[in-house]
Motif scaffolding. Structure first.
Motif, PDB file in Angstrom:
ATOM      1  N   ALA A  21       0.869  -1.302  -0.025  1.00 16.20           N
ATOM      2  CA  ALA A  21      -0.124   0.211   0.079  1.00 16.20           C
ATOM      3  C   ALA A  21       0.895   1.229   0.022  1.00 16.20           C
ATOM      4  CB  ALA A  21      -0.901  -0.139   1.317  1.00 16.20           C
ATOM      5  N   VAL A  22       1.908   1.136   0.412  1.00 16.19           N
ATOM      6  CA  VAL A  22       2.984   2.328   0.466  1.00 16.19           C
ATOM      7  C   VAL A  22       3.906   2.467  -0.617  1.00 16.19           C
ATOM      8  CG1 VAL A  22       4.246   3.802   1.910  1.00 16.19           C
ATOM      9  CG2 VAL A  22       2.200   2.491   2.927  1.00 16.19           C
ATOM     10  N   VAL A  23       4.622   1.566  -0.824  1.00 14.46           N
ATOM     11  CA  VAL A  23       5.876   1.544  -1.728  1.00 14.46           C
ATOM     12  C   VAL A  23       5.402   1.509  -3.412  1.00 14.46           C
ATOM     13  CG1 VAL A  23       7.990   0.316  -2.618  1.00 14.46           C
ATOM     14  CG2 VAL A  23       7.201   0.142  -0.141  1.00 14.46           C
ATOM     15  N   PRO A  24       4.440   0.895  -3.549  1.00 14.88           N
ATOM     16  CA  PRO A  24       4.061   1.256  -5.196  1.00 14.88           C
ATOM     17  C   PRO A  24       3.149   2.250  -5.602  1.00 14.88           C
ATOM     18  CG  PRO A  24       3.082  -0.893  -4.315  1.00 14.88           C
ATOM     19  CD  PRO A  24       3.593  -0.115  -2.907  1.00 14.88           C
ATOM     20  N   PRO A  25       2.928   2.888  -6.613  1.00 15.23           N
ATOM     21  CA  PRO A  25       2.584   4.010  -6.880  1.00 15.23           C
ATOM     22  C   PRO A  25       1.199   4.217  -6.673  1.00 15.23           C
ATOM     23  CG  PRO A  25       2.843   2.780  -9.106  1.00 15.23           C
ATOM     24  CD  PRO A  25       3.613   2.024  -7.765  1.00 15.23           C
ATOM     25  N   VAL A  26       0.632   4.399  -5.318  1.00 15.13           N
ATOM     26  CA  VAL A  26      -0.503   4.237  -4.945  1.00 15.13           C
ATOM     27  C   VAL A  26      -0.896   5.754  -4.383  1.00 15.13           C
ATOM     28  CG1 VAL A  26      -2.380   3.519  -3.125  1.00 15.13           C
ATOM     29  CG2 VAL A  26      -0.347   2.019  -3.989  1.00 15.13           C
ATOM     30  N   PHE A  27      -0.013   6.328  -3.703  1.00 10.01           N
ATOM     31  CA  PHE A  27      -0.360   7.808  -3.495  1.00 10.01           C
ATOM     32  C   PHE A  27       0.348   8.792  -4.244  1.00 10.01           C
ATOM     33  CE2 PHE A  27      -1.318   5.939   0.649  1.00 10.01           C
ATOM     34  CZ  PHE A  27      -2.113   6.651   1.230  1.00 10.01           C
ATOM     35  N   TYR A  28       1.111   8.212  -5.424  1.00  8.29           N
ATOM     36  CA  TYR A  28       1.746   9.324  -6.505  1.00  8.29           C
ATOM     37  C   TYR A  28       1.654   8.694  -7.894  1.00  8.29           C
ATOM     38  CZ  TYR A  28       5.616   5.734  -5.686  1.00  8.29           C
ATOM     39  OH  TYR A  28       6.242   4.480  -5.715  1.00  8.29           O
ATOM     40  N   SER A  29       2.065   9.644  -8.765  1.00  3.90           N
ATOM     41  CA  SER A  29       1.911   9.206 -10.275  1.00  3.90           C
ATOM     42  C   SER A  29       2.878   7.922 -10.435  1.00  3.90           C
ATOM     43  CB  SER A  29       2.054  10.368 -10.790  1.00  3.90           C
ATOM     44  OG  SER A  29       2.062   9.864 -12.279  1.00  3.90           O
ATOM     45  N   ILE A  30       2.545   7.143 -11.328  1.00  2.00           N
ATOM     46  CA  ILE A  30       3.669   6.134 -11.463  1.00  2.00           C
ATOM     47  C   ILE A  30       4.756   6.653 -12.575  1.00  2.00           C
ATOM     48  CG2 ILE A  30       2.382   5.461 -13.801  1.00  2.00           C
ATOM     49  CD1 ILE A  30       2.862   2.614 -13.263  1.00  2.00           C
ATOM     50  N   ARG A  52       6.691   9.044 -11.618  1.00  7.10           N
ATOM     51  CA  ARG A  52       7.719   9.395 -10.871  1.00  7.10           C
ATOM     52  C   ARG A  52       8.630   8.120 -10.801  1.00  7.10           C
ATOM     53  NH1 ARG A  52       7.722  14.523  -8.498  1.00  7.10           N
ATOM     54  NH2 ARG A  52       5.334  15.415  -8.379  1.00  7.10           N
ATOM     55  N   LEU A  53       8.249   6.929 -11.148  1.00 11.68           N
ATOM     56  CA  LEU A  53       9.408   5.898 -11.179  1.00 11.68           C
ATOM     57  C   LEU A  53       9.994   5.825 -12.437  1.00 11.68           C
ATOM     58  CD1 LEU A  53       6.982   3.184  -9.566  1.00 11.68           C
ATOM     59  CD2 LEU A  53       8.711   4.268  -8.516  1.00 11.68           C
ATOM     60  N   PRO A  54      11.259   5.295 -12.450  1.00 13.47           N
ATOM     61  CA  PRO A  54      11.979   4.854 -13.633  1.00 13.47           C
ATOM     62  C   PRO A  54      11.319   3.812 -14.381  1.00 13.47           C
ATOM     63  CG  PRO A  54      13.317   4.672 -11.701  1.00 13.47           C
ATOM     64  CD  PRO A  54      12.086   4.904 -11.100  1.00 13.47           C
ATOM     65  N   GLU A  55      11.457   3.951 -15.571  1.00 15.86           N
ATOM     66  CA  GLU A  55      10.543   2.908 -16.549  1.00 15.86           C
ATOM     67  C   GLU A  55      10.644   1.624 -16.171  1.00 15.86           C
ATOM     68  OE1 GLU A  55      10.079   1.952 -21.334  1.00 15.86           O
ATOM     69  OE2 GLU A  55      11.253   3.553 -20.700  1.00 15.86           O
ATOM     70  N   SER A  56      11.961   1.085 -15.670  1.00 17.26           N
ATOM     71  CA  SER A  56      12.032  -0.353 -15.234  1.00 17.26           C
ATOM     72  C   SER A  56      11.092  -0.552 -13.993  1.00 17.26           C
ATOM     73  CB  SER A  56      13.552  -0.426 -14.899  1.00 17.26           C
ATOM     74  OG  SER A  56      13.737   0.323 -14.073  1.00 17.26           O
ATOM     75  N   LEU A  57      10.730   0.401 -13.266  1.00 18.08           N
ATOM     76  CA  LEU A  57      10.187   0.153 -11.851  1.00 18.08           C
ATOM     77  C   LEU A  57       8.839   0.268 -12.413  1.00 18.08           C
ATOM     78  CD1 LEU A  57      12.477   1.887  -9.015  1.00 18.08           C
ATOM     79  CD2 LEU A  57      12.205  -0.523  -9.694  1.00 18.08           C
ATOM     80  N   GLN A  58       8.400   1.001 -13.285  1.00 16.05           N
ATOM     81  CA  GLN A  58       7.051   0.985 -13.632  1.00 16.05           C
ATOM     82  C   GLN A  58       6.621  -0.288 -14.283  1.00 16.05           C
ATOM     83  OE1 GLN A  58       6.173   4.289 -16.452  1.00 16.05           O
ATOM     84  NE2 GLN A  58       7.588   5.746 -15.422  1.00 16.05           N
ATOM     85  N   LEU A  59       7.135  -0.927 -14.843  1.00 16.02           N
ATOM     86  CA  LEU A  59       7.025  -2.426 -15.292  1.00 16.02           C
ATOM     87  C   LEU A  59       6.659  -3.261 -14.051  1.00 16.02           C
ATOM     88  CD1 LEU A  59       9.331  -2.593 -18.415  1.00 16.02           C
ATOM     89  CD2 LEU A  59       6.796  -2.153 -18.391  1.00 16.02           C
ATOM     90  N   LEU A  60       7.911  -3.133 -13.137  1.00 15.61           N
ATOM     91  CA  LEU A  60       7.620  -3.831 -11.933  1.00 15.61           C
ATOM     92  C   LEU A  60       6.401  -3.689 -11.238  1.00 15.61           C
ATOM     93  CD1 LEU A  60       8.969  -6.126 -10.409  1.00 15.61           C
ATOM     94  CD2 LEU A  60      10.347  -4.127  -9.207  1.00 15.61           C
ATOM     95  N   SER A  61       5.992  -2.300 -11.140  1.00 18.27           N
ATOM     96  CA  SER A  61       5.093  -2.028 -10.306  1.00 18.27           C
ATOM     97  C   SER A  61       3.641  -2.692 -10.743  1.00 18.27           C
ATOM     98  CB  SER A  61       4.884  -0.393 -10.160  1.00 18.27           C
ATOM     99  OG  SER A  61       4.515   0.310 -11.513  1.00 18.27           O
ATOM    100  N   TYR A  62       3.449  -2.965 -12.185  1.00 15.93           N
ATOM    101  CA  TYR A  62       2.174  -3.498 -12.693  1.00 15.93           C
ATOM    102  C   TYR A  62       2.000  -4.660 -12.155  1.00 15.93           C
ATOM    103  CZ  TYR A  62       2.022   0.329 -16.275  1.00 15.93           C
ATOM    104  OH  TYR A  62       1.795   1.823 -16.831  1.00 15.93           O
TER     105      TYR A  62
END
Length: 244
Positions: free
Chosen positions: A171-180, A182-192
């Motif tokens: 609930a805190v680490v993934p882009p829940v409270f902020y825009s996705i 903000r993450l590097p592209e590699s982490l964006q794919l991981l967050s999915y």
């Protein structure tokens, strides 16, 4: 119908009766999501209030779902109450759903406020069905995870620590409270891979925020639906219900 009666009865015994004796529990369970909502609102001067509302709603659902694990651990380890249900005709899924519903009762006022706020910031009331589906999917998934984890705990301390850790990770680490973005592209794919990312994106989309290219409502619902079905099966098949 009999299973529905059992679910409602368990929810009544473990939720409604407790709240009637301890109504302040409604306030205590709402502290975490609303505190972060308040902080983000103050720090950003209201600029990120939509992100705060979306994140707080997702965080509340994650918290109420995973809290099921702590309660079940308490009933199982300290009170030995689960033994009574194991010896009865009640199935593990019925027991889980009854306690999950009782957890929802604790958070009902807070969830209603957050849902109203999410609708207020939505671009159209037509997003209400999508919002409710989103709520059910994330709550059901987290409840199943909480039930599965708690069934393997042998000490209350372990259950509390593990549930708190999973809560932060989901609930805190993934882009829940902020825009996705903000993450590097590699982490964006991981967050999915994380279901709460899609839950928050669905809320952000309903509020008119831009979403990443390649993401869609159907993708978000599909990922959450798969998680919901998967962990429901895991909770039914792999959770320890009867002690060996």
């Amino acid at each position: 119908m009999y299973n529905v009666y059992q679910i409602l009865l368990i929810a009544y015994l473990t939720g409604f009766l407790w709240l009637r004796r301890n109504p302040l529990s409604l306030v205590f369970t709402a502290i975490s999501p609303f505190s972060i909502l308040f902080i983000l609102f103050v720090v950003s001067n209201g600029q990120y209030v939509q992100f705060a509302v979306a994140g707080s709603l997702v965080m509340a659902l994650v918290g109420y779902g995973l809290a099921l694990g702590q309660d079940i651990s308490l009933y199982k380890i300290e009170y030995k109450m689960q033994d009574i249900f194991v010896a009865s005709p009640v199935s593990s899924v019925t027991y889980m759903l009854g306690l999950a519903l009782s957890e929802l009762l604790y958070g009902l006022p807070a969830l209603m406020v957050l849902i109203v706020l999410a609708l207020y910031f939505s671009t159209s009331l037509a997003f209400l069905p999508l919002l409710l589906i989103n709520v059910v999917l994330i709550w059901g998934t987290m409840s199943s995870i909480g039930f599965f984890l708690s069934s393997h705990m042998i000490h209350m301390r372990n259950a509390t620590q593990l549930i708190s850790f999973v809560n932060v990770v989901i609930a805190v680490v993934p882009p829940v409270f902020y825009s996705i973005d903000r993450l590097p592209e590699s982490l964006q794919l991981l967050s999915y891979v994380v279901p709460t990312t899609h839950a928050s994106l669905l809320l952000q989309y309903s509020m008119g925020f831009p979403v990443p290219q390649g993401w869609s409502i159907s993708l978000g619902l599909a990922v959450q639906g798969l998680y919901f079905i998967f962990f429901l099966i895991i909770a039914k098949k792999k959770a320890l219900w009867r002690e060996k």
